[in-house]
Design a protein around this motif. Structure first.
Motif, PDB file in Angstrom:
ATOM      1  N   ALA A  29       0.840  -1.201   0.000  1.00 39.82           N
ATOM      2  CA  ALA A  29       0.000   0.000   0.000  1.00 39.82           C
ATOM      3  C   ALA A  29       0.874   1.249   0.000  1.00 39.82           C
ATOM      4  O   ALA A  29       0.603   2.220  -0.718  1.00 39.82           O
ATOM      5  CB  ALA A  29      -0.920  -0.012   1.216  1.00 39.82           C
ATOM      6  N   LEU A  30       1.943   1.216   0.786  1.00 38.22           N
ATOM      7  CA  LEU A  30       2.903   2.320   0.810  1.00 38.22           C
ATOM      8  C   LEU A  30       3.532   2.511  -0.567  1.00 38.22           C
ATOM      9  O   LEU A  30       3.618   3.636  -1.077  1.00 38.22           O
ATOM     10  CB  LEU A  30       3.986   2.036   1.857  1.00 38.22           C
ATOM     11  CG  LEU A  30       5.147   3.019   1.939  1.00 38.22           C
ATOM     12  CD1 LEU A  30       4.679   4.329   2.545  1.00 38.22           C
ATOM     13  CD2 LEU A  30       6.272   2.425   2.766  1.00 38.22           C
ATOM     14  N   ILE A  31       3.943   1.421  -1.189  1.00 33.88           N
ATOM     15  CA  ILE A  31       4.538   1.487  -2.531  1.00 33.88           C
ATOM     16  C   ILE A  31       3.521   2.017  -3.536  1.00 33.88           C
ATOM     17  O   ILE A  31       3.867   2.780  -4.443  1.00 33.88           O
ATOM     18  CB  ILE A  31       5.079   0.108  -2.950  1.00 33.88           C
ATOM     19  CG1 ILE A  31       6.291  -0.255  -2.091  1.00 33.88           C
ATOM     20  CG2 ILE A  31       5.441   0.079  -4.431  1.00 33.88           C
ATOM     21  CD1 ILE A  31       6.746  -1.695  -2.240  1.00 33.88           C
ATOM     22  N   GLY A  32       2.248   1.637  -3.370  1.00 30.91           N
ATOM     23  CA  GLY A  32       1.200   2.134  -4.269  1.00 30.91           C
ATOM     24  C   GLY A  32       1.117   3.648  -4.272  1.00 30.91           C
ATOM     25  O   GLY A  32       0.946   4.271  -5.321  1.00 30.91           O
ATOM     26  N   HIS A  33       1.252   4.241  -3.102  1.00 30.99           N
ATOM     27  CA  HIS A  33       1.207   5.711  -3.020  1.00 30.99           C
ATOM     28  C   HIS A  33       2.528   6.338  -3.470  1.00 30.99           C
ATOM     29  O   HIS A  33       2.535   7.284  -4.255  1.00 30.99           O
ATOM     30  CB  HIS A  33       0.894   6.158  -1.590  1.00 30.99           C
ATOM     31  CG  HIS A  33      -0.515   5.891  -1.181  1.00 30.99           C
ATOM     32  ND1 HIS A  33      -1.591   6.575  -1.707  1.00 30.99           N
ATOM     33  CD2 HIS A  33      -1.037   5.014  -0.288  1.00 30.99           C
ATOM     34  CE1 HIS A  33      -2.711   6.135  -1.155  1.00 30.99           C
ATOM     35  NE2 HIS A  33      -2.395   5.180  -0.296  1.00 30.99           N
ATOM     36  N   LEU A  34       3.640   5.809  -2.980  1.00 31.21           N
ATOM     37  CA  LEU A  34       4.940   6.421  -3.289  1.00 31.21           C
ATOM     38  C   LEU A  34       5.392   6.183  -4.727  1.00 31.21           C
ATOM     39  O   LEU A  34       6.251   6.902  -5.226  1.00 31.21           O
ATOM     40  CB  LEU A  34       6.004   5.907  -2.317  1.00 31.21           C
ATOM     41  CG  LEU A  34       5.842   6.354  -0.866  1.00 31.21           C
ATOM     42  CD1 LEU A  34       6.989   5.822  -0.018  1.00 31.21           C
ATOM     43  CD2 LEU A  34       5.746   7.864  -0.754  1.00 31.21           C
ATOM     44  N   SER A  35       4.798   5.192  -5.398  1.00 30.78           N
ATOM     45  CA  SER A  35       5.172   4.945  -6.794  1.00 30.78           C
ATOM     46  C   SER A  35       4.786   6.124  -7.683  1.00 30.78           C
ATOM     47  O   SER A  35       5.282   6.234  -8.809  1.00 30.78           O
ATOM     48  CB  SER A  35       4.533   3.653  -7.304  1.00 30.78           C
ATOM     49  OG  SER A  35       3.120   3.766  -7.319  1.00 30.78           O
ATOM     50  N   ALA A  36       3.938   7.004  -7.188  1.00 30.12           N
ATOM     51  CA  ALA A  36       3.595   8.213  -7.944  1.00 30.12           C
ATOM     52  C   ALA A  36       4.817   9.095  -8.155  1.00 30.12           C
ATOM     53  O   ALA A  36       4.885   9.860  -9.116  1.00 30.12           O
ATOM     54  CB  ALA A  36       2.505   8.993  -7.220  1.00 30.12           C
ATOM     55  N   PHE A  37       5.807   8.970  -7.274  1.00 34.77           N
ATOM     56  CA  PHE A  37       7.026   9.758  -7.437  1.00 34.77           C
ATOM     57  C   PHE A  37       7.872   9.290  -8.607  1.00 34.77           C
ATOM     58  O   PHE A  37       8.875   9.922  -8.933  1.00 34.77           O
ATOM     59  CB  PHE A  37       7.847   9.762  -6.141  1.00 34.77           C
ATOM     60  CG  PHE A  37       7.185  10.513  -5.030  1.00 34.77           C
ATOM     61  CD1 PHE A  37       6.557  11.728  -5.260  1.00 34.77           C
ATOM     62  CD2 PHE A  37       7.182  10.010  -3.744  1.00 34.77           C
ATOM     63  CE1 PHE A  37       5.939  12.425  -4.242  1.00 34.77           C
ATOM     64  CE2 PHE A  37       6.574  10.703  -2.710  1.00 34.77           C
ATOM     65  CZ  PHE A  37       5.945  11.916  -2.962  1.00 34.77           C
ATOM     66  N   SER A  38       7.480   8.205  -9.254  1.00 35.91           N
ATOM     67  CA  SER A  38       8.173   7.800 -10.478  1.00 35.91           C
ATOM     68  C   SER A  38       7.938   8.827 -11.587  1.00 35.91           C
ATOM     69  O   SER A  38       8.574   8.765 -12.630  1.00 35.91           O
ATOM     70  CB  SER A  38       7.737   6.400 -10.918  1.00 35.91           C
ATOM     71  OG  SER A  38       6.367   6.386 -11.270  1.00 35.91           O
ATOM     72  N   ALA A  39       7.064   9.790 -11.333  1.00 37.91           N
ATOM     73  CA  ALA A  39       6.852  10.885 -12.285  1.00 37.91           C
ATOM     74  C   ALA A  39       8.135  11.676 -12.487  1.00 37.91           C
ATOM     75  O   ALA A  39       8.340  12.275 -13.545  1.00 37.91           O
ATOM     76  CB  ALA A  39       5.751  11.817 -11.784  1.00 37.91           C
ATOM     77  N   PHE A  40       9.009  11.687 -11.497  1.00 34.19           N
ATOM     78  CA  PHE A  40      10.277  12.397 -11.623  1.00 34.19           C
ATOM     79  C   PHE A  40      11.238  11.656 -12.542  1.00 34.19           C
ATOM     80  O   PHE A  40      12.186  12.237 -13.053  1.00 34.19           O
ATOM     81  CB  PHE A  40      10.928  12.592 -10.250  1.00 34.19           C
ATOM     82  CG  PHE A  40      10.129  13.488  -9.347  1.00 34.19           C
ATOM     83  CD1 PHE A  40       9.814  14.791  -9.719  1.00 34.19           C
ATOM     84  CD2 PHE A  40       9.682  13.021  -8.124  1.00 34.19           C
ATOM     85  CE1 PHE A  40       9.079  15.612  -8.883  1.00 34.19           C
ATOM     86  CE2 PHE A  40       8.942  13.839  -7.283  1.00 34.19           C
ATOM     87  CZ  PHE A  40       8.645  15.137  -7.662  1.00 34.19           C
ATOM     88  N   ILE A  41      11.013  10.358 -12.746  1.00 31.61           N
ATOM     89  CA  ILE A  41      11.878   9.538 -13.595  1.00 31.61           C
ATOM     90  C   ILE A  41      11.283   9.383 -14.995  1.00 31.61           C
ATOM     91  O   ILE A  41      11.968   9.544 -15.988  1.00 31.61           O
ATOM     92  CB  ILE A  41      12.100   8.151 -12.959  1.00 31.61           C
ATOM     93  CG1 ILE A  41      12.787   8.321 -11.598  1.00 31.61           C
ATOM     94  CG2 ILE A  41      12.923   7.243 -13.858  1.00 31.61           C
ATOM     95  CD1 ILE A  41      12.790   7.075 -10.754  1.00 31.61           C
ATOM     96  N   GLY A  44       5.868  13.064 -16.646  1.00 30.60           N
ATOM     97  CA  GLY A  44       4.618  13.211 -15.910  1.00 30.60           C
ATOM     98  C   GLY A  44       3.772  11.960 -15.810  1.00 30.60           C
ATOM     99  O   GLY A  44       3.029  11.782 -14.864  1.00 30.60           O
ATOM    100  N   LEU A  45       3.868  11.074 -16.787  1.00 28.16           N
ATOM    101  CA  LEU A  45       2.994   9.898 -16.790  1.00 28.16           C
ATOM    102  C   LEU A  45       3.372   8.868 -15.738  1.00 28.16           C
ATOM    103  O   LEU A  45       2.577   7.996 -15.418  1.00 28.16           O
ATOM    104  CB  LEU A  45       2.990   9.240 -18.169  1.00 28.16           C
ATOM    105  CG  LEU A  45       2.288  10.036 -19.261  1.00 28.16           C
ATOM    106  CD1 LEU A  45       2.369   9.290 -20.592  1.00 28.16           C
ATOM    107  CD2 LEU A  45       0.852  10.310 -18.906  1.00 28.16           C
TER     108      LEU A  45
END
Length: 139
Positions: A29-41, A44-45
């Motif tokens: 669940a934590l990874i589900g939320h923090l995976s949004a920071f992959s936008a920096f890599i 934006g998508l």
């Protein structure tokens, strides 16, 4: 003797009772939320792709993690649509709208960053988090 064995039996939760998530479920669940920071890599998508991947992989095996990844997915789609709307306003106004869209874009970024972190902390604590002002597009 029968009384002693019954005293050591752990009580089982009722079938309708909500059980707090533990271990892997909280981590995913934590990874589900923090995976949004992959936008920096992944430009934006990545903010949509990260939660989408976690949701698709874990929705059937870990219900809490799947729910939180879906919530993160809906939030990030909403933020992405708001950002797209700001770009459209900028283009339609031939750049004059930048006076409005730049401050709004910075506020949108701060909103995204803060609420993503708040959601991740809540998910890590086993609390179902619902983002405010979010379109529920994925059910």
């Amino acid at each position: 003797m029968n009384v002693e064995t019954e005293a050591h039996v752990e009580p089982q939760p009722d079938p309708g009772e909500v059980v707090a998530p533990v271990g892997d479920e909280r981590t995913w669940a934590l990874i589900g939320h923090l995976s949004a920071f992959s936008a920096f890599i992944v430009t934006g998508l990545g903010c949509v792709l990260g939660p989408l991947i976690v949701w698709l992989i874990k929705r059937d095996t870990l219900p809490f993690a799947g729910d939180q990844a879906k919530e993160a997915l809906n939030f990030n789609i909403t933020v992405l649509l708001a950002g797209l709307a700001l770009w459209i306003v900028t283009i339609v106004t031939l750049g004059i709208g930048l006076l409005l869209t730049v401050p709004l874009g910075l506020a949108l970024f701060a909103y995204w960053l803060v609420f993503t972190i708040v959601a991740a902390v809540n998910a890590n604590n086993g609390i179902r988090y619902r983002y405010p002002f979010t379109l529920r597009l994925v059910e």
